[in-house]
Write a protein that holds these residues in place. Sequence first.
Motif, PDB file in Angstrom:
ATOM      1  N   LYS A   1      15.265 101.913  43.168  1.00 25.64           N
ATOM      2  CA  LYS A   1      15.838 101.386  44.402  1.00 25.64           C
ATOM      3  C   LYS A   1      17.349 101.233  44.229  1.00 25.64           C
ATOM      4  N   GLU A   2      18.105 101.794  45.155  1.00 24.81           N
ATOM      5  CA  GLU A   2      19.563 101.851  45.017  1.00 24.81           C
ATOM      6  C   GLU A   2      20.267 100.549  45.371  1.00 24.81           C
ATOM      7  N   THR A   3      19.587  99.613  45.994  1.00 21.86           N
ATOM      8  CA  THR A   3      20.252  98.395  46.447  1.00 21.86           C
ATOM      9  C   THR A   3      19.860  97.148  45.647  1.00 21.86           C
ATOM     10  N   VAL A   4      19.381  97.336  44.408  1.00 21.11           N
ATOM     11  CA  VAL A   4      19.047  96.167  43.585  1.00 21.11           C
ATOM     12  C   VAL A   4      20.325  95.421  43.207  1.00 21.11           C
ATOM     13  N   GLN A   5      20.185  94.139  42.916  1.00 19.48           N
ATOM     14  CA  GLN A   5      21.336  93.304  42.567  1.00 19.48           C
ATOM     15  C   GLN A   5      21.803  93.605  41.145  1.00 19.48           C
ATOM     16  N   LEU A   6      23.092  93.889  41.018  1.00 16.58           N
ATOM     17  CA  LEU A   6      23.665  94.239  39.722  1.00 16.58           C
ATOM     18  C   LEU A   6      23.466  93.130  38.693  1.00 16.58           C
ATOM     19  N   LYS A   7      23.662  91.898  39.069  1.00 14.47           N
ATOM     20  CA  LYS A   7      23.492  90.774  38.131  1.00 14.47           C
ATOM     21  C   LYS A   7      22.091  90.777  37.530  1.00 14.47           C
ATOM     22  N   LYS A   8      21.099  91.022  38.365  1.00 20.79           N
ATOM     23  CA  LYS A   8      19.723  91.054  37.871  1.00 20.79           C
ATOM     24  C   LYS A   8      19.484  92.261  36.965  1.00 20.79           C
ATOM     25  N   VAL A   9      20.090  93.396  37.300  1.00 20.35           N
ATOM     26  CA  VAL A   9      19.978  94.579  36.442  1.00 20.35           C
ATOM     27  C   VAL A   9      20.551  94.264  35.057  1.00 20.35           C
ATOM     28  N   LEU A  10      21.731  93.647  35.039  1.00 16.17           N
ATOM     29  CA  LEU A  10      22.359  93.286  33.770  1.00 16.17           C
ATOM     30  C   LEU A  10      21.510  92.276  32.999  1.00 16.17           C
ATOM     31  N   ASP A  11      20.874  91.351  33.709  1.00 17.23           N
ATOM     32  CA  ASP A  11      19.973  90.390  33.058  1.00 17.23           C
ATOM     33  C   ASP A  11      18.790  91.096  32.406  1.00 17.23           C
ATOM     34  N   VAL A  12      18.225  92.076  33.098  1.00 19.61           N
ATOM     35  CA  VAL A  12      17.099  92.835  32.550  1.00 19.61           C
ATOM     36  C   VAL A  12      17.547  93.615  31.316  1.00 19.61           C
ATOM     37  N   LEU A  13      18.682  94.304  31.413  1.00 19.65           N
ATOM     38  CA  LEU A  13      19.195  95.049  30.260  1.00 19.65           C
ATOM     39  C   LEU A  13      19.427  94.120  29.072  1.00 19.65           C
ATOM     40  N   ASN A  14      20.031  92.984  29.322  1.00 19.72           N
ATOM     41  CA  ASN A  14      20.287  92.008  28.261  1.00 19.72           C
ATOM     42  C   ASN A  14      18.979  91.528  27.635  1.00 19.72           C
ATOM     43  N   THR A  15      18.005  91.260  28.448  1.00 21.55           N
ATOM     44  CA  THR A  15      16.707  90.806  27.950  1.00 21.55           C
ATOM     45  C   THR A  15      16.048  91.863  27.075  1.00 21.55           C
ATOM     46  N   LEU A  16      16.268  93.133  27.400  1.00 21.63           N
ATOM     47  CA  LEU A  16      15.721  94.225  26.603  1.00 21.63           C
ATOM     48  C   LEU A  16      16.572  94.534  25.368  1.00 21.63           C
ATOM     49  N   GLY A  17      17.678  93.806  25.204  1.00 26.38           N
ATOM     50  CA  GLY A  17      18.556  94.051  24.062  1.00 26.38           C
ATOM     51  C   GLY A  17      19.460  95.250  24.263  1.00 26.38           C
ATOM     52  N   LEU A  18      19.751  95.576  25.520  1.00 26.61           N
ATOM     53  CA  LEU A  18      20.584  96.727  25.863  1.00 26.61           C
ATOM     54  C   LEU A  18      21.858  96.254  26.535  1.00 26.61           C
ATOM     55  N   GLU A  19      22.868  97.102  26.539  1.00 23.44           N
ATOM     56  CA  GLU A  19      24.104  96.793  27.247  1.00 23.44           C
ATOM     57  C   GLU A  19      24.586  98.048  27.956  1.00 23.44           C
ATOM     58  N   MET A  20      25.348  97.862  29.012  1.00 25.11           N
ATOM     59  CA  MET A  20      25.906  98.973  29.765  1.00 25.11           C
ATOM     60  C   MET A  20      27.339  99.215  29.296  1.00 25.11           C
ATOM     61  N   ILE A  21      27.650 100.454  29.020  1.00 26.45           N
ATOM     62  CA  ILE A  21      29.010 100.835  28.603  1.00 26.45           C
ATOM     63  C   ILE A  21      29.502 101.900  29.583  1.00 26.45           C
ATOM     64  N   ILE A  22      30.697 101.701  30.097  1.00 26.68           N
ATOM     65  CA  ILE A  22      31.274 102.653  31.047  1.00 26.68           C
ATOM     66  C   ILE A  22      32.338 103.469  30.304  1.00 26.68           C
ATOM     67  N   GLN A  23      32.317 104.778  30.520  1.00 26.20           N
ATOM     68  CA  GLN A  23      33.325 105.637  29.910  1.00 26.20           C
ATOM     69  C   GLN A  23      33.636 106.784  30.853  1.00 26.20           C
ATOM     70  N   ARG A  24      34.749 107.447  30.607  1.00 19.96           N
ATOM     71  CA  ARG A  24      35.125 108.614  31.418  1.00 19.96           C
ATOM     72  C   ARG A  24      34.071 109.713  31.239  1.00 19.96           C
ATOM     73  N   LYS A  25      33.878 110.489  32.297  1.00 21.63           N
ATOM     74  CA  LYS A  25      32.971 111.627  32.214  1.00 21.63           C
ATOM     75  C   LYS A  25      33.414 112.557  31.097  1.00 21.63           C
ATOM     76  N   GLY A  26      32.449 113.072  30.374  1.00 26.34           N
ATOM     77  CA  GLY A  26      32.743 113.990  29.297  1.00 26.34           C
ATOM     78  C   GLY A  26      33.153 113.301  28.005  1.00 26.34           C
ATOM     79  N   GLY A  27      33.271 111.968  28.029  1.00 26.02           N
ATOM     80  CA  GLY A  27      33.644 111.218  26.829  1.00 26.02           C
ATOM     81  C   GLY A  27      32.479 111.084  25.874  1.00 26.02           C
ATOM     82  N   ASN A  28      32.786 110.651  24.672  1.00 24.60           N
ATOM     83  CA  ASN A  28      31.736 110.474  23.669  1.00 24.60           C
ATOM     84  C   ASN A  28      31.366 109.048  23.546  1.00 24.60           C
TER      85      ASN A  28
END
Length: 84
Positions: free
Chosen positions: A57-84
């Motif tokens: 679903k494209e309209t989920v709340q970002l805060k809740k998404v981040l909470d789920v990722l954190n609970t799973l022991g994951l984090e979101m990292i943003i980088q330029r396209k094509g970056g390593n």
Amino acid sequence: MMANIKNQADLSIKIGSAKDLGLFIQQFRSSQKITQADISGLANTGNRFIVELENGKETVQLKKVLDVLNTLGLEMIIQRKGGN
């Protein structure tokens, strides 16, 4: 698009859509033997939110998404396209 999640130490995946993110979260959660009910309780969200997130679903709340990722022991990292 998704590969089986085997070596989690080297886990890195390109997410291009809400559907990609949902599928990744579902596969990761399943690989950890965690139920949707477990993660919704641990992340303090409703089970419906987890279902919607995993279904892309494209309209989920970002805060809740981040909470789920954190609970799973994951984090979101943003980088330029094509970056390593």
